[in-house]
Design an enzyme around this catalytic site. Structure first.
Site, mmCIF file in Angstrom:
data_model
loop_
_atom_site.group_PDB
_atom_site.id
_atom_site.type_symbol
_atom_site.label_atom_id
_atom_site.label_comp_id
_atom_site.label_asym_id
_atom_site.label_seq_id
_atom_site.Cartn_x
_atom_site.Cartn_y
_atom_site.Cartn_z
ATOM 1 N N ARG A 51 0.827 -1.229 0.000
ATOM 2 C CA ARG A 51 0.000 0.000 0.000
ATOM 3 C C ARG A 51 0.848 1.260 0.000
ATOM 4 O O ARG A 51 0.466 2.281 -0.559
ATOM 5 C CB ARG A 51 -0.898 0.022 1.240
ATOM 6 C CG ARG A 51 -2.144 -0.795 1.145
ATOM 7 C CD ARG A 51 -2.783 -0.851 2.495
ATOM 8 N NE ARG A 51 -1.776 -1.150 3.524
ATOM 9 C CZ ARG A 51 -2.001 -1.213 4.813
ATOM 10 N NH1 ARG A 51 -3.202 -0.988 5.274
ATOM 11 N NH2 ARG A 51 -1.033 -1.495 5.659
ATOM 12 N N LYS A 148 3.586 -19.027 5.554
ATOM 13 C CA LYS A 148 2.913 -19.495 6.765
ATOM 14 C C LYS A 148 2.479 -18.278 7.578
ATOM 15 O O LYS A 148 3.074 -17.220 7.404
ATOM 16 C CB LYS A 148 3.842 -20.415 7.554
ATOM 17 C CG LYS A 148 4.764 -19.692 8.544
ATOM 18 C CD LYS A 148 5.395 -20.640 9.521
ATOM 19 C CE LYS A 148 5.695 -19.938 10.813
ATOM 20 N NZ LYS A 148 6.450 -20.636 11.782
ATOM 21 N N HIS A 178 9.862 -22.934 4.939
ATOM 22 C CA HIS A 178 11.268 -22.715 4.579
ATOM 23 C C HIS A 178 12.187 -23.803 5.124
ATOM 24 O O HIS A 178 13.313 -23.946 4.661
ATOM 25 C CB HIS A 178 11.741 -21.314 4.993
ATOM 26 C CG HIS A 178 11.817 -21.110 6.460
ATOM 27 N ND1 HIS A 178 10.744 -20.732 7.207
ATOM 28 C CD2 HIS A 178 12.844 -21.229 7.320
ATOM 29 C CE1 HIS A 178 11.099 -20.631 8.467
ATOM 30 N NE2 HIS A 178 12.377 -20.933 8.574
ATOM 31 N N ASP A 235 2.779 -22.821 15.802
ATOM 32 C CA ASP A 235 3.865 -22.069 15.176
ATOM 33 C C ASP A 235 4.960 -22.986 14.626
ATOM 34 O O ASP A 235 5.586 -22.661 13.624
ATOM 35 C CB ASP A 235 4.466 -21.103 16.217
ATOM 36 C CG ASP A 235 5.375 -20.063 15.586
ATOM 37 O OD1 ASP A 235 4.956 -19.463 14.587
ATOM 38 O OD2 ASP A 235 6.503 -19.862 16.082
ATOM 39 N N HIS A 240 6.721 -27.089 10.709
ATOM 40 C CA HIS A 240 8.142 -27.411 10.524
ATOM 41 C C HIS A 240 8.517 -28.799 11.058
ATOM 42 O O HIS A 240 9.150 -29.592 10.366
ATOM 43 C CB HIS A 240 9.024 -26.366 11.203
ATOM 44 C CG HIS A 240 8.753 -24.966 10.756
ATOM 45 N ND1 HIS A 240 8.570 -24.630 9.431
ATOM 46 C CD2 HIS A 240 8.629 -23.813 11.443
ATOM 47 C CE1 HIS A 240 8.352 -23.339 9.342
ATOM 48 N NE2 HIS A 240 8.378 -22.815 10.550
ATOM 49 N N LYS A 331 11.163 -21.951 22.904
ATOM 50 C CA LYS A 331 11.846 -20.661 22.879
ATOM 51 C C LYS A 331 12.615 -20.468 24.175
ATOM 52 O O LYS A 331 12.311 -21.093 25.183
ATOM 53 C CB LYS A 331 10.833 -19.544 22.707
ATOM 54 C CG LYS A 331 10.131 -19.638 21.371
ATOM 55 C CD LYS A 331 9.512 -18.343 20.959
ATOM 56 C CE LYS A 331 8.972 -18.442 19.556
ATOM 57 N NZ LYS A 331 9.997 -18.411 18.521
HETATM 58 P P1 NAP Z 1 4.880 -7.240 7.839
HETATM 59 O O1 NAP Z 1 6.257 -6.782 8.144
HETATM 60 O O2 NAP Z 1 3.758 -6.822 8.705
HETATM 61 O O3 NAP Z 1 4.582 -6.826 6.331
HETATM 62 C C1 NAP Z 1 3.299 -6.950 5.780
HETATM 63 C C2 NAP Z 1 3.330 -6.429 4.365
HETATM 64 O O4 NAP Z 1 1.990 -6.466 3.863
HETATM 65 C C3 NAP Z 1 3.817 -5.014 4.246
HETATM 66 O O5 NAP Z 1 4.617 -4.887 3.111
HETATM 67 C C4 NAP Z 1 2.523 -4.233 4.059
HETATM 68 O O6 NAP Z 1 2.828 -3.083 3.326
HETATM 69 C C5 NAP Z 1 1.700 -5.219 3.258
HETATM 70 N N1 NAP Z 1 0.264 -4.943 3.343
HETATM 71 C C6 NAP Z 1 -0.481 -4.820 4.475
HETATM 72 N N2 NAP Z 1 -1.760 -4.550 4.156
HETATM 73 C C7 NAP Z 1 -1.819 -4.511 2.801
HETATM 74 C C8 NAP Z 1 -2.849 -4.273 1.871
HETATM 75 N N3 NAP Z 1 -4.127 -4.009 2.246
HETATM 76 N N4 NAP Z 1 -2.552 -4.301 0.562
HETATM 77 C C9 NAP Z 1 -1.294 -4.548 0.134
HETATM 78 N N5 NAP Z 1 -0.272 -4.786 0.966
HETATM 79 C C10 NAP Z 1 -0.524 -4.773 2.290
HETATM 80 O O7 NAP Z 1 4.811 -8.836 7.780
HETATM 81 P P2 NAP Z 1 6.001 -9.866 7.493
HETATM 82 O O8 NAP Z 1 6.673 -10.168 8.775
HETATM 83 O O9 NAP Z 1 6.820 -9.389 6.354
HETATM 84 O O10 NAP Z 1 5.189 -11.169 7.089
HETATM 85 C C11 NAP Z 1 4.578 -11.350 5.839
HETATM 86 C C12 NAP Z 1 3.991 -12.764 5.789
HETATM 87 O O11 NAP Z 1 5.038 -13.713 5.954
HETATM 88 C C13 NAP Z 1 2.995 -13.038 6.920
HETATM 89 O O12 NAP Z 1 2.021 -13.933 6.449
HETATM 90 C C14 NAP Z 1 3.859 -13.731 7.965
HETATM 91 O O13 NAP Z 1 3.106 -14.551 8.809
HETATM 92 C C15 NAP Z 1 4.770 -14.533 7.070
HETATM 93 N N6 NAP Z 1 6.058 -14.892 7.683
HETATM 94 C C16 NAP Z 1 6.900 -13.918 8.153
HETATM 95 C C17 NAP Z 1 8.128 -14.282 8.702
HETATM 96 C C18 NAP Z 1 9.098 -13.248 9.175
HETATM 97 O O14 NAP Z 1 10.194 -13.638 9.606
HETATM 98 N N7 NAP Z 1 8.788 -11.983 9.128
HETATM 99 C C19 NAP Z 1 8.484 -15.629 8.788
HETATM 100 C C20 NAP Z 1 7.600 -16.603 8.292
HETATM 101 C C21 NAP Z 1 6.401 -16.217 7.736
HETATM 102 P P3 NAP Z 1 2.024 -1.704 3.413
HETATM 103 O O15 NAP Z 1 1.798 -1.400 4.856
HETATM 104 O O16 NAP Z 1 2.934 -0.754 2.696
HETATM 105 O O17 NAP Z 1 0.785 -1.957 2.678
#
Ligand code: NAP
Length: 484
Positions: A51, A148, A178, A235, A240, A331
């Site tokens: 966004r 996930k 992963h 989780d 995993h 953890k």
């Molecule tokens: P995050 O940091 O909260 O990022 C979420 C992303 O979604 C941001 O780029 C946000 O950008 C975008 N977004 C939110 N609302 C939106 C909308 N209405 N339209 C378009 N884009 C939107 O989350 P994350 O940690 O990167 O995780 C992303 C996914 O990967 C999740 O499902 C999470 O469970 C999974 N995951 C994450 C990790 C990790 O280590 N972080 C590990 C395993 C799995 P804007 O705010 O600019 O829209």
């Protein structure tokens, strides 16, 4: 060593959630690395979508920082960065609205592989998949990648599957776990199915038990409220650890191909016996030496969510009857370590003097740290002291044995390249995810009952609660040291 990297076809990868944490830490640096070793071709494109209003230049600056944070000051590697940035584009798109989709469509090319990576929360999977189909951006050949958590129970996983399948066929859907992208996890398959040495021993006649450990030294800091809705079972175990269990226990597939491998994994999940609560130890870490407790972060000081689980799992089939699989994850444990230990039975008759503290043969597949394989073997204690025995480990750390080729390529790098190649072998199939929830749901339901026993406290920096030790002690076994 000559590089064995084979370039993939040109592609357009649309990265939804391009401004998020996962994209910053894993996906974008991973893509850079594949570019730097010339696996990602220079005419491939990564189109960031989120966004946040940002220009392509702004996005490139953001990605340059992500790459620098990941690579450090390796100037040789960073030489490839300007050319990589040229491959990047950005479009502001609201997954829930109408804005940005036409711009995105204009940027997509017709003659290259098209992939949509949904690095966003699961509530966006359905709307994004639907919008891609409705607006004609998804072609019959394009792929969709989802992260996930894939549901929080069977019903929600089924609903997510239904949403995705309304817009994409199953052979277009790539559900990332992963752990499956880790070098050692794939090596488990190579070890089992490319050698004649192990398979004859890979059954309950020769294997006493299996221990699968995924221990983390960090707590839930920063993710406390999210984690509190999930706990270690949702989780880590349902996904995993379940994947590691499947790869260890599965029958040899007829070929190394997506359907053959995934069919065998699903059969393992279907063969799992229900786990009685008496075979599960749940724990929650508490402060030690002025540190913090789980509940400091959980958002609910009376939270009964587990940050640790140990369980005894039985695979009810001919190969594994009588050989339990002990799973353990948590953890704030002593060390960060992930491993699968195959512990063999003792020889049926010992001709040598009894050895104190004998632990027996074990094949240990180490996922982290230092991916590698260790074989604990009994040998003669060197010297003139008679026929005394001792145990040594034959140790192969991939990075040492294979040099640069053994570098732990990040799991995301490999999996994204598999998406482009159209190879689903290392991704979870919809029925696999549902079967894993079908197994996990009744256990979670027991913990949610009024009279359920709360998780046992364990000291931060330790090995988990006492109940976990007892789980093995009562079977005459003991856990391997966490990182010992
Ligand atoms: P995050 O940091 O909260 O990022 C979420 C992303 O979604 C941001 O780029 C946000 O950008 C975008 N977004 C939110 N609302 C939106 C909308 N209405 N339209 C378009 N884009 C939107 O989350 P994350 O940690 O990167 O995780 C992303 C996914 O990967 C999740 O499902 C999470 O469970 C999974 N995951 C994450 C990790 C990790 O280590 N972080 C590990 C395993 C799995 P804007 O705010 O600019 O829209």
């Amino acid at each position: 060593m000559v590089s064995r990297v084979i370039p993939v076809e040109p592609f357009d990868l649309v990265l939804f959630g391009a401004t998020g944490d996962l994209a910053y830490r894993k996906i974008l640096p991973g893509l850079f690395h594949r570019f730097q070793v010339e696996q990602m071709p220079a005419d491939a494109r990564v189109i960031g979508a989120a966004r946040t209003e940002m220009t392509t230049e702004g996005f490139r600056d953001h990605v340059a920082q992500a790459v620098r944070d990941a690579v450090g000051d390796d100037t040789e590697v960073l030489k490839a960065l300007p050319a990589f940035l040229e491959c990047l584009d950005y479009v502001p798109v609201d997954a829930m609205g109408d804005g940005g989709w036409d711009d995105l469509g204009d940027k997509l090319r017709d003659n290259v592989v098209r992939a949509f990576y949904l690095s966003v929360g699961p509530r966006f999977f359905g709307p994004i998949a639907g919008a891609l189909a409705k607006r004609g951006l998804a072609t019959p050949e394009s792929r969709i990648v989802v992260e996930k958590p894939f549901g929080h129970d069977l019903a929600s996983a089924k609903a997510l599957n239904a949403d995705l399948r309304a817009a994409f066929r199953e052979d277009q859907i790539y559900r990332i776990d992963h752990y499956l992208g880790k070098e050692t996890v794939q090596n488990l398959m190579a070890l089992r199915f490319a050698n004649s040495l192990w398979e004859p021993l890979w059954n309950s006649t020769h294997i006493d038990h299996v221990q699968i450990t995924v221990a983390e030294s960090l707590g839930v800091e920063g993710r406390g409220e999210y984690y509190d809705q999930s706990g270690a079972m949702r989780d880590m175990v349902q996904n995993h650890l379940m994947q590691l269990l499947c790869l260890t226990a599965m029958e040899p597939p007829s070929k190394f191909a997506p359907t053959a491998v995934r069919d065998e994994k699903v059969k393992v999940i279907h063969a799992l016996e229900p786990v009685p609560l008496s075979d599960i130890a749940r724990g929650q870490y508490r402060a030690r030496d002025g540190g913090d407790s789980y509940t400091d972060h959980a958002g609910d000081p009376r939270s009964n969510t587990e940050s640790f689980i140990a369980m005894k799992v039985k695979v009810g089939n001919w190969r594994w009857a009588g050989t339990p699989f002990y799973l353990r994850t948590g953890k704030k444990l002593r060390n960060r370590v992930s491993e699968i230990a195959i512990v063999f039975r003792d020889p049926p008759h010992m001709i040598f003097p009894k050895m104190e503290h004998r632990r027996g043969n074990a094949l240990v597949i180490r996922l982290q740290p230092d991916e590698g394989i260790t074989l604990r073997t009994t040998i003669k204690d060197p010297g003139p002291g008679g026929m005394r025995l001792t145990e040594v480990s034959l140790d192969m750390t991939f990075a040492e044995a294979l040099g640069e080729e053994g570098r732990a390529q990040d799991a995301y790098e490999r999996l994204i390249m598999d998406v482009i190649r159209g190879n689903q072998t290392l991704f979870m199939r919809g029925d696999e995810v549902e079967a894993a929830w079908e197994w996990a749901d009744p256990i979670i339901a027991e913990w949610q009952k009024e009279d359920a026993r709360p998780p046992s406290p364990y000291d931060a920096g330790g090995s988990g609660p006492e109940d976990s030790l007892m789980l093995l002690h009562r079977d005459g076994r003991r856990w391997r040291e966490i990182g010992g």
